[in-house]
Design an enzyme around this catalytic site. Structure first.
Site, PDB file in Angstrom:
ATOM      1  N   CYS A 117       3.546   3.273   4.938  1.00  0.00           N
ATOM      2  CA  CYS A 117       4.103   3.509   3.601  1.00  0.00           C
ATOM      3  C   CYS A 117       5.423   2.763   3.529  1.00  0.00           C
ATOM      4  O   CYS A 117       6.392   3.146   4.195  1.00  0.00           O
ATOM      5  CB  CYS A 117       4.305   5.001   3.364  1.00  0.00           C
ATOM      6  SG  CYS A 117       5.098   5.370   1.782  1.00  0.00           S
ATOM      7  N   CYS A 129       4.819   2.227  -4.702  1.00  0.00           N
ATOM      8  CA  CYS A 129       4.086   2.213  -3.430  1.00  0.00           C
ATOM      9  C   CYS A 129       4.504   0.961  -2.679  1.00  0.00           C
ATOM     10  O   CYS A 129       4.233  -0.151  -3.135  1.00  0.00           O
ATOM     11  CB  CYS A 129       2.577   2.226  -3.676  1.00  0.00           C
ATOM     12  SG  CYS A 129       1.591   1.935  -2.186  1.00  0.00           S
TER      13      CYS A 129
END
Length: 304
Positions: A95, A244
């Site tokens: 991430c 993201c």
């Protein structure tokens, strides 16, 4: 559903361009981080609310406690490891926004004593540089590792079928540059219905990025980016998020490739803010903000 004997936990809440996380300090990996516990923590009504959980533990302790089978490539036992879980409790390899928040936390908590260090992840070692940081805000760059373009595929999302480029950034993505899409039209797309992907190509699902075509320069005259684009993202295991990190990298690489380039810098505007992605030599660097917003302690039995 409750969480049996839900423990008292010390936490920090933070976000990277409004992709938000619960940070759990757990140096020796003693917390039993079950799927139900993660779901409860991320629930915005009965928990703290977040897109995911970042456990802060040494890589060696996670191996010792059998959370990891082995140390990922390039990660040493003493490196701080980002044990990342999606809001639905599933495990994710990487991430990009989470790494920036994780690095910010490690630096300001004194877990590391230099501005450049390695964060461990299931996708391997991720070198980071903390350009500036205080207790609330930081500016962080992350070397995101190899970026591999896997060819075209389709997704059914927002009531239509889109063609995109499959991209591997340590986790799977389908980045869709939509000809003629304006920022205004992008903002109106309904991403609540989910994403239907090619299960043969994406057996474990994928994140889906939708972005406008590249335009020259950054979002402001002061920016030095080669290109600018607007993006929204649907994350597997979460739904739409306001940003993201790995998706930003996948989108920038796919957009540059579509423009006939294998390198360059792209400033990407997402609902949560702006970041800079620099692609070259088959890898990418993601630079953007991190913000820590709260510290506290959950009471024992909070989710029973």
């Amino acid at each position: 559903m409750g969480v049996k004997n839900s423990p008292a936990l010390t936490f920090v809440k933070g976000h990277g361009t409004q992709n938000d996380f619960v940070i759990l300090p757990d140096p020796q990996a003693q917390i039993e981080l079950t799927e139900d516990l993660v779901v409860a923590l991320c629930d915005r009504r009965r928990g703290l609310g977040a897109d995911g959980v970042l456990r802060v533990a040494t890589a060696g302790s996670l191996v010792a406690e059998q959370v990891l089978e082995r140390l990922p490539e390039g990660v040493s036992g003493v490196d701080w490891f980002m044990d990342y879980r999606n809001a639905d409790g599933s495990i994710a390899e990487m991430c990009g926004n989470g790494v920036r928040v994780f690095a910010h936390y490690c630096r300001t908590e004194g877990l590391v004593d230099t501005d450049a260090f390695t964060v461990g992840s299931r996708a391997g070692a991720r070198p980071v540089t903390v350009h500036s940081a205080d207790d609330a805000d930081a500016d962080v760059s992350v070397s995101m590792g190899p970026v591999a373009l896997r060819g075209p595929s389709e997704v059914r999302i927002a009531g239509t079928t889109l063609t995109g480029e499959a991209v591997d950034v340590g986790n799977p993505h389908l980045a869709c540059v939509v000809d003629g899409l304006t920022p205004e039209r992008l903002a109106t797309l309904d991403l609540t219905t989910g994403a239907e992907l090619d299960s043969a190509l994406f057996p474990d699902g994928a994140n889906v990025e939708i972005l406008t075509p590249l335009t020259p320069g950054g979002p402001t005259p002061a920016d030095e980016a080669d290109f600018h684009a607007h993006m929204r993202v649907f994350e597997r295991g979460v739904g739409e998020t306001r940003s993201c990190g790995t998706g930003l990298v996948a989108a920038a690489a796919a957009a540059l490739s579509g423009a006939g380039r294998d390198s360059g810098s792209v400033a990407v505007t997402v609902p949560g803010g702006d970041v800079l992605v620099t692609v070259g030599d088959g890898s990418a660097v993601l630079r953007g903000p991190s913000r820590l917003v709260a510290r506290g302690r959950l009471v024992a039995g909070w989710a029973d």
